[in-house]
Design a protein around this motif. Structure first.
Motif, short mmCIF file in Angstrom:
data_model
loop_
_atom_site.label_atom_id
_atom_site.label_comp_id
_atom_site.label_asym_id
_atom_site.label_seq_id
_atom_site.Cartn_x
_atom_site.Cartn_y
_atom_site.Cartn_z
N ASP A 1 -14.42 11.34 2.95
CA ASP A 1 -14.35 11.71 1.54
C ASP A 1 -14.30 10.48 0.63
OD1 ASP A 1 -11.78 11.01 1.96
OD2 ASP A 1 -10.88 12.82 1.13
N HIS A 2 -14.42 9.30 1.23
CA HIS A 2 -14.63 8.13 0.37
C HIS A 2 -15.56 7.10 1.00
CE1 HIS A 2 -10.45 7.44 2.08
NE2 HIS A 2 -11.19 6.61 2.75
N ASP B 1 -13.41 9.84 11.73
CA ASP B 1 -12.48 9.65 12.84
C ASP B 1 -13.19 9.05 14.05
OD1 ASP B 1 -10.23 10.49 11.54
OD2 ASP B 1 -10.57 12.60 12.03
N SER C 1 -14.34 7.78 -4.42
CA SER C 1 -14.37 9.16 -3.93
C SER C 1 -15.81 9.65 -3.83
CB SER C 1 -13.59 10.03 -4.92
OG SER C 1 -14.08 11.36 -4.92
N ASN D 1 -11.92 -3.76 -6.39
CA ASN D 1 -10.84 -2.82 -6.74
C ASN D 1 -10.81 -2.57 -8.25
OD1 ASN D 1 -10.09 -2.49 -4.09
ND2 ASN D 1 -8.54 -4.11 -4.17
N TYR D 2 -11.98 -2.26 -8.75
CA TYR D 2 -12.15 -2.11 -10.18
C TYR D 2 -13.16 -0.98 -10.44
CZ TYR D 2 -11.28 -4.05 -14.74
OH TYR D 2 -10.83 -4.22 -16.01
N PRO D 3 -13.10 -0.34 -11.63
CA PRO D 3 -14.06 0.74 -11.88
C PRO D 3 -15.51 0.27 -11.79
CG PRO D 3 -12.29 0.82 -13.49
CD PRO D 3 -12.11 -0.46 -12.71
N LEU E 1 -16.45 5.09 -12.91
CA LEU E 1 -15.58 5.75 -11.93
C LEU E 1 -14.47 4.81 -11.48
CD1 LEU E 1 -15.02 8.12 -9.95
CD2 LEU E 1 -16.70 7.10 -8.39
N ALA E 2 -13.22 5.29 -11.55
CA ALA E 2 -12.08 4.48 -11.10
C ALA E 2 -12.04 4.45 -9.58
CB ALA E 2 -10.78 5.06 -11.65
N PRO E 3 -11.63 3.31 -9.01
CA PRO E 3 -11.67 3.17 -7.55
C PRO E 3 -10.48 3.82 -6.85
CG PRO E 3 -10.76 1.20 -8.50
CD PRO E 3 -11.12 2.10 -9.66
N ARG E 4 -10.58 3.94 -5.56
CA ARG E 4 -9.43 4.24 -4.71
C ARG E 4 -8.98 2.91 -4.14
NH1 ARG E 4 -10.83 9.89 -1.52
NH2 ARG E 4 -10.44 11.17 -3.34
N ILE E 5 -7.67 2.77 -4.01
CA ILE E 5 -7.18 1.49 -3.50
C ILE E 5 -6.41 1.71 -2.22
CG2 ILE E 5 -5.61 -0.44 -4.01
CD1 ILE E 5 -6.62 -0.26 -6.90
N GLU E 6 -6.79 0.98 -1.19
CA GLU E 6 -6.16 1.13 0.11
C GLU E 6 -4.76 0.53 0.12
OE1 GLU E 6 -10.03 0.13 2.73
OE2 GLU E 6 -9.83 -0.53 0.66
N ALA E 7 -3.93 1.01 1.04
CA ALA E 7 -2.55 0.53 1.10
C ALA E 7 -2.47 -0.90 1.62
CB ALA E 7 -1.72 1.44 2.00
N GLU E 8 -3.53 -1.42 2.13
CA GLU E 8 -3.77 -2.72 2.79
C GLU E 8 -3.09 -2.90 4.14
OE1 GLU E 8 -0.34 -4.58 0.09
OE2 GLU E 8 -2.38 -4.27 -0.59
N PHE F 1 4.40 0.55 -5.71
CA PHE F 1 4.02 1.37 -4.55
C PHE F 1 4.13 0.54 -3.28
CE2 PHE F 1 0.90 2.69 -1.41
CZ PHE F 1 1.24 4.02 -1.23
N TYR G 1 -5.51 5.08 6.60
CA TYR G 1 -5.75 6.39 6.00
C TYR G 1 -5.17 6.48 4.58
CZ TYR G 1 -7.17 8.50 10.44
OH TYR G 1 -7.84 8.82 11.59
N VAL G 2 -4.24 5.58 4.29
CA VAL G 2 -3.51 5.69 3.03
C VAL G 2 -4.29 5.01 1.90
CG1 VAL G 2 -1.37 5.11 1.83
CG2 VAL G 2 -1.34 5.64 4.27
N PHE G 3 -4.49 5.71 0.84
CA PHE G 3 -5.09 5.09 -0.32
C PHE G 3 -4.57 5.79 -1.57
CE2 PHE G 3 -7.85 8.57 0.84
CZ PHE G 3 -8.03 9.21 -0.38
N ARG G 4 -4.81 5.18 -2.69
CA ARG G 4 -4.44 5.83 -3.95
C ARG G 4 -5.67 5.92 -4.83
NH1 ARG G 4 -0.83 2.55 -6.80
NH2 ARG G 4 -1.93 0.91 -5.71
N GLN G 5 -5.83 7.05 -5.47
CA GLN G 5 -6.90 7.18 -6.45
C GLN G 5 -6.36 6.63 -7.77
OE1 GLN G 5 -10.31 8.48 -6.45
NE2 GLN G 5 -10.07 7.34 -8.36
N THR G 6 -6.99 5.60 -8.29
CA THR G 6 -6.55 5.06 -9.58
C THR G 6 -7.18 5.88 -10.70
OG1 THR G 6 -8.42 3.57 -9.73
CG2 THR G 6 -6.46 2.75 -8.61
N LEU H 1 -8.81 5.73 -14.85
CA LEU H 1 -9.43 4.78 -15.78
C LEU H 1 -8.39 4.14 -16.68
CD1 LEU H 1 -12.62 6.84 -16.69
CD2 LEU H 1 -12.51 4.78 -15.28
N PHE I 1 -6.80 0.80 -16.01
CA PHE I 1 -7.59 -0.42 -16.17
C PHE I 1 -7.84 -0.79 -17.64
CE2 PHE I 1 -8.61 1.17 -11.99
CZ PHE I 1 -8.50 0.02 -11.22
#
Lengths: 245, 390
Positions: free
Chosen positions: A150-151, A168, A194, A218-220, A238-245, B356, B377-382, B384, B387
């Protein structure tokens, strides 16, 4: 008074572009042409639509005017208009939008523009990577990625532009080098997005349409589509998704 | 290896055999050919043979009927298995649309289901089915009996609100919202939803218990999402933590717009994953969730109590729920374990963090599975607005 004539394809493109994010929006009939923009309820994406005056067959406005439109309904009607057929939009009084095509006249009540969610300001973004690509290729990549995740991750570096998705047990990689891309500046960038949104955005475009992607880290992202042979410009941010790293 | 071949020798790798545990309790249950016992009340609607299903009340054979139907009070897996297996599932066969006839048999069943107090039941047993089954959504169940001449021997007491909704022609999602906002628990609502008591009268149906549980979680969750969409975001990042029945929960609420993500980590030897660790994730934003979650009913069960919490504090937030399932969860007990676990977690005092990242670091310390295995698997949707000011 507004009285404009365009092709069915332009009307369909404009409304489809907007309904990807919201069901109601303001339409601004300006001297330079038609403009509309909106942010989705989750505040994740923005759409900006412009149809220059020259793209209309007829463009008559006695002054610049803003109307509130139920885009879902107008999009629905526009689906029954052939691409090349002419369609006339007119607003005589404050309350009704008339849409005429062939022998059909469709009327829909306008919405008080102040009752529609506030419009966003268009941000100025400085994004390092610029990629120009055939929208049809991009659409295929997103459709494939959608099957497994989904991303997706958009990545740009000297080697070219990549779209990656990871499931997976499987993964998918779309890759185009500088020579395969229509235009490419080799800028370094990487962001995750997304697929749901991207899939909705792609619906306006097809093979032969130009897509310019402005990408950061990590920017729109800005996705600028030139549609209907350049008659319509649709931009999504579109705003990004950011991984937990 | 099938359970039948292994016969409780733990060849599957689980720490205890759920079937053995269950039969241990079942052996002690004696059933005559006649029933005269109370129902909590509770009914079960099977999904086998849909749309011609087995339906009937659960009867408490030798246990406290109210306690046996109150998941939020239960303490250990053994206790749950004992409680639930001492409930006899009575059933007769019906078409799901039969509820529209509103005949005496149906109305009795529905009145019994909607009762706020246990109801005594009388029936003759035609056949006992001694099959033990476990399910990830539904609570464990004991023996099942095909019965005849089922009657209730007293007049059930039904809440006025429920009666009103029953006779009104509200759509089922509106009826659910109305009763839920009036304070009825999800467990109660699942029962009357399953018994076909909600919805427009000519489109009512019996709903298999398993489906009704997730349907109620999902419908109510989407309703609350629409309510919290306009609320301000919370002020700081919070971490809530709770563990019961071998299920550990870490919940991070971040000051951002609504986004929900659930990560499930099934440790090796836990019930659904006897051979290896299994990790899965799913998420959503404020738009209605369109496709059924790959984490199935547990996803909706985890989401609802979080939304409940946000509505109570009149805020929105970005949510990460990590559910780690340990080998001590050797028998699946139903999704109430998730619903109650998350609800209880959110009733504890949270730890507050300034980002976070810090919150995630802290929560990770309490998760046993190596973070490198699951953190991707963990992410956050930011949004607009994080920013630039739109």
């Amino acid at each position: 008074m507004i009285d404009v004539i365009m092709t069915g394809e332009v009307l369909k493109t404009v409304t489809r572009a907007v309904v990807a994010l919201v069901s109601e929006a303001r339409m601004h009939f300006l001297e330079k042409g038609l403009h509309s923009r909106a942010v989705d309820p989750a505040n994740v994406a923005m759409v900006i639509v412009d149809v220059p005056r020259d793209s209309f067959e007829v463009y008559n406005i006695d002054e610049e005017k803003t109307v509130g439109v139920d885009m879902d309904r107008v999009f629905d009607i526009s689906k029954s208009i052939s691409a090349k057929d002419l369609v006339e939009l007119s607003v005589q009084d404050e309350s009704t939008l008339r849409i005429k095509f062939g022998s059909v006249e469709y009327k829909v009540a306008l919405i008080d523009p102040s009752a529609i969610r506030k419009e966003p300001k268009i941000p100025e973004l400085e994004l390092p990577a610029k990629i120009v690509i055939d929208a049809g290729e991009f659409k295929k990549a997103i459709a494939a990625a959608d099957k497994i995740s989904d991303h997706v991750v958009f990545k740009s570096d000297r080697d070219g532009f990549k779209i990656e998705a990871r499931g997976d047990v499987d993964s998918i990689m779309f890759q185009m080098s500088e020579t395969e891309l229509i235009e490419f500046n080799g800028g370094e960038a990487r962001s995750m997005f997304s697929v749901d949104y991207l899939k909705e955005f792609c619906k306006v475009a097809g093979s032969g349409d130009l897509l310019t992607i402005h990408l950061g880290t990590n920017y729109p992202v800005r996705l600028v589509f030139e549609l209907v042979g350049g008659k319509t410009r649709v931009e999504y941010i579109l705003a990004p998704r950011i991984e937990a790293e | 290896m099938k359970c039948a071949e292994c016969k409780g020798n733990l060849l599957c790798g689980r720490s205890k055999c759920p079937l053995v545990e269950k039969y241990r309790f079942l052996r002690s249950i004696r059933i005559d050919n006649k029933i005269l016992d109370p129902s909590p009340p509770s009914i079960f609607v099977g999904r086998i043979g849909y749309p011609k299903v087995y339906v009937g009340p659960l009867v408490a054979i030798n246990t406290d009927p109210v306690y046996a139907d109150s998941p939020w009070l239960w303490k250990s897996i053994e206790e749950v298995i004992e409680l639930r297996t001492s409930m006899l599932r009575t059933s007769t066969r019906m078409r799901v649309e039969d509820v529209r006839e509103e005949n005496r048999r149906i109305v009795e069943l529905q009145e019994l289901t909607a009762s706020v107090k246990p109801v005594d039941i009388e029936a003759e047993i035609r056949k006992i089915v001694k099959r033990a089954e476990f399910d990830d959504v539904v609570q464990p169940m004991g023996y099942s009996a095909i019965v005849e001449k089922l009657t209730i021997t007293e007049n059930p007491k039904i809440p006025e609100k429920v009666e009103k909704v029953y006779y009104d022609d509200l759509k089922s999602h509106e009826a659910l919202k109305l009763l839920y906002n009036h304070g009825f628990s999800t467990y109660y609502l699942q029962k009357i939803f399953s018994a076909g008591m909600l919805g427009e009268r000519q489109s009512r149906k019996l709903v298999p218990t398993r489906w009704s549980i997730t349907a109620v979680h999902s419908i109510l969750g989407e309703k609350i999402k629409r309510e919290i969409a306009e609320f301000e975001v919370i002020d700081s990042t919070m971490v809530f933590s709770f563990e019961h029945f071998g299920n550990h929960f870490e919940i991070i609420l971040s000051p951002e717009r609504y986004f929900f993500q659930l990560i499930e980590i099934w440790q090796r030897k836990s019930f659904w994953s006897p051979r290896e660790d299994w990790i899965g994730a799913d998420g959503e934003d404020i738009r209605p969730k369109k496709t059924y979650s790959n984490l199935s009913g547990g996803y909706y069960a985890a989401r609802l109590p979080v939304l409940e919490h946000l509505r109570r504090i009149r805020r929105q937030a970005s949510i990460l729920v990590i559910r780690e399932i340990k080998p001590t969860y050797y028998a699946p007990l139903g999704v109430w374990v998730v619903e109650e676990g998350v609800r209880k977690a959110l009733n504890t005092k949270p730890e507050i963090f300034s980002s976070f990242k810090e919150a995630f670091e802290s929560a990770t310390l309490r998760i046993e599975t190596d973070r490198r295995r699951w953190q991707h698997y963990v992410f956050r949707q930011t949004t607009l607005e994080s920013f630039f000011n739109s």
